[in-house]
Design a protein around this motif. Structure first.
Motif, PDB file in Angstrom:
ATOM      1  N   GLY A 249       0.608  -1.056   0.059  1.00 32.80           N
ATOM      2  CA  GLY A 249      -0.072   0.017   0.038  1.00 32.80           C
ATOM      3  C   GLY A 249       0.761   1.262  -0.145  1.00 32.80           C
ATOM      4  N   THR A 250       2.151   1.315   0.031  1.00 35.07           N
ATOM      5  CA  THR A 250       2.934   2.426   0.172  1.00 35.07           C
ATOM      6  C   THR A 250       3.126   2.791  -1.412  1.00 35.07           C
ATOM      7  N   CYS A 251       3.549   3.993  -1.612  1.00 37.25           N
ATOM      8  CA  CYS A 251       4.042   4.523  -2.728  1.00 37.25           C
ATOM      9  C   CYS A 251       5.710   4.772  -2.970  1.00 37.25           C
ATOM     10  N   SER A 252       6.162   4.347  -3.919  1.00 37.67           N
ATOM     11  CA  SER A 252       7.771   4.526  -4.001  1.00 37.67           C
ATOM     12  C   SER A 252       8.015   5.094  -5.549  1.00 37.67           C
ATOM     13  N   MET A 253       9.283   5.651  -5.598  1.00 40.57           N
ATOM     14  CA  MET A 253       9.714   6.266  -7.032  1.00 40.57           C
ATOM     15  C   MET A 253      11.125   5.713  -7.022  1.00 40.57           C
ATOM     16  N   ASP A 254      11.307   5.192  -8.308  1.00 37.50           N
ATOM     17  CA  ASP A 254      12.599   4.733  -8.684  1.00 37.50           C
ATOM     18  C   ASP A 254      13.103   5.794  -9.700  1.00 37.50           C
ATOM     19  N   ALA A 255      14.711   5.735  -9.829  1.00 34.21           N
ATOM     20  CA  ALA A 255      15.188   6.696 -10.888  1.00 34.21           C
ATOM     21  C   ALA A 255      16.261   5.365 -11.679  1.00 34.21           C
TER      22      ALA A 255
ATOM     23  N   ASP B  89      16.794  20.052 -15.055  1.00 30.29           N
ATOM     24  CA  ASP B  89      16.817  18.606 -14.793  1.00 30.29           C
ATOM     25  C   ASP B  89      16.157  18.019 -13.671  1.00 30.29           C
ATOM     26  N   LYS B  90      15.626  19.003 -12.651  1.00 29.45           N
ATOM     27  CA  LYS B  90      14.851  18.657 -11.676  1.00 29.45           C
ATOM     28  C   LYS B  90      13.349  18.706 -12.080  1.00 29.45           C
TER      29      LYS B  90
ATOM     30  N   ASP C 189      15.541  16.258  -7.193  1.00 29.05           N
ATOM     31  CA  ASP C 189      16.555  16.157  -8.165  1.00 29.05           C
ATOM     32  C   ASP C 189      16.873  14.688  -8.378  1.00 29.05           C
ATOM     33  N   PRO C 190      16.604  14.191  -9.344  1.00 34.65           N
ATOM     34  CA  PRO C 190      16.698  12.683  -9.376  1.00 34.65           C
ATOM     35  C   PRO C 190      18.132  12.387  -9.487  1.00 34.65           C
ATOM     36  N   ALA C 191      19.263  13.119  -9.710  1.00 40.49           N
ATOM     37  CA  ALA C 191      20.671  12.638  -9.810  1.00 40.49           C
ATOM     38  C   ALA C 191      20.868  12.417  -8.360  1.00 40.49           C
ATOM     39  N   THR C 192      20.455  13.200  -7.412  1.00 36.85           N
ATOM     40  CA  THR C 192      20.800  12.866  -5.828  1.00 36.85           C
ATOM     41  C   THR C 192      19.559  12.394  -5.019  1.00 36.85           C
TER      42      THR C 192
END
Length: 422
Positions: free
Chosen positions: A139-145, A175-176, A189-192
């Protein structure tokens, strides 16, 4: 493609037959600004918005706003394989669709594959990074890069239940990427993986694009009018008509909202019963009036109005629209006999947003079930990436294909199937 079918089901009540009455090309025309289309604030506010130091860029979305992220040379999308989803890259030039995985001998069947997911996930692009997000089993939400070639995959964060992560429908700053999380505007900032938290997101938040340094929002006072004026009688049909009449009196406002300060700049308004929002394109909002049979584009900077076409046939009932190649692709149900749904047929028109020229798209898929429109999911400079269906022994067989834009407009079936590399 089942996730696509589920999305289409919300917009299309039933499978429709193809074949439409001919439609002659229309011409664009300029018109004085309509009284309701003028900017609702001073020009200085609009100028400040356009010159903002945090200028934004809209993130692309797919057909019916399904998150499909493309670069111009190809597209990233999650493909439904019945028992799992695979993050794939579609190479337009090569005509292939392959999992974003470079592991030798990988079966792409479980969590060991970087392209594998047990659930559908959303896709966004931020600079050189591909973002994927969605709900997990707990049920949690996550984000990957990950990099665009699939390397350096990592989880940016996992949130508590109820978190909302929308990188694909917000906006970019360099880039953000701006996204919505826990009711706040967050700059990621997906890089960091570093984030900055800014303004509260409005309670009613329907993002339709960006203008300068503002995210474009559509809001309406319809609910307030219903609460103030609705008086139920017990007659269900009469009450339904009453509520619709109240909603038709509502006004709709398109504003630019600053994700850093939370400030709003109203840009244009329209009557809910008279106009339908179609799309924002090149700093203009495209509206349609069924009563007037008219498409028009309102400039969000100057307030000027341009009539795109004002002879739209009443029997062509506009269902939905989306923009590709500078054209508003308008899907309709052709109703040659009023009040007879059995005679409705599915049609598609391309309205040139510069000239107002109108082209009927006569190209059709040959599959026996579901829609037969060759819907566009992506584009390169000269080709469209489209849904392709062909007859098969067990019914219609789904697939994807590339076709030149010239042939698509001309109705020439030169679709070349995309080869799946899984």
């Amino acid at each position: 493609m089942k996730q696509m079918k589920r999305a289409l089901a919300a917009a299309l009540a039933a499978a429709l037959l193809a074949g439409c009455a001919g439609q002659e090309a229309g011409q664009g025309a300029s018109a004085p600004p309509a009284s309701e289309s003028a900017p609702q604030t001073g020009g200085n506010a609009v100028e400040q918005l356009l010159n903002g130091e945090h200028a934004l860029t809209a993130l692309p979305s797919g057909y019916m706003d399904i998150p499909l992220t493309q670069t111009g040379q190809g597209m990233y999308e999650f493909v439904n394989l019945e028992d799992r989803y695979l993050l794939c890259y579609v190479d337009y030039a090569a005509g292939t669709r392959a999992p974003l995985c470079d592991a030798a001998g990988c079966a792409h069947a479980d969590e060991s594959c970087p392209a594998y997911s047990p659930y559908y996930r959303n896709v966004g692009l931020a600079g050189d990074w591909l973002l994927t997000s969605g709900t997990n089993a707990d049920g949690t939400c996550s984000m990957d890069a990950r990099r665009l070639d699939g390397s350096e995959k990592r989880t940016l964060f996992t949130g508590a239940e109820g978190d909302s992560l929308y990188p694909w429908g917000f906006a970019m700053k360099g880039d953000k990427v701006w996204l919505a999380r826990d009711g706040k505007a967050v700059l990621l900032d997906p890089a960091t993986g570093e984030t900055e938290t800014w303004a509260d997101i409005p309670t009613v938040f329907t993002n339709v694009g960006v203008l300068g340094s503002g995210v474009l929002l559509v809001t309406s006072n319809a609910d307030e009018l219903v609460e103030e004026n609705y008086q139920p009688t017990g007659d269900l049909l009469a009450d339904e008509r009453q509520e619709q009449e109240i909603r038709d009196r509502a006004t709709v406002t398109l504003s630019a909202w600053d994700p850093r300060t939370g400030g709003e700049v109203p840009l244009t308004i329209w009557n809910n019963g008279e106009w339908r929002f179609m799309r924002v394109w090149n700093d203009k909002v495209v509206l349609f009036s069924e009563a007037q049979g008219r498409f028009e584009a309102r400039d969000l900077i100057t307030g000027e109005t341009k009539v795109l076409t004002e002879s739209w046939p009443a029997e062509q009932k506009v269902q939905l629209s989306y923009v590709w190649d500078g054209h508003l692709m308008v899907e309709t149900r052709w109703e040659p006999e009023p009040d007879n749904t059995d005679t409705w047929q599915e049609c598609l028109f391309a309205l040139d947003l510069e000239s107002g020229g109108l082209t009927e798209i006569t190209l059709r898929n040959q599959g026996g079930d579901g829609t037969r429109l060759p819907r566009i999911l992506g584009e390169s400079e000269s080709e469209f990436y489209v849904i392709r269906r062909t007859p098969g022994e067990g019914g219609a067989e789904g697939g994807m294909a590339m076709i030149s834009k010239a042939d698509y407009y001309a109705g020439v079936d030169s679709m070349q199937p995309i080869q799946n590399m899984f």
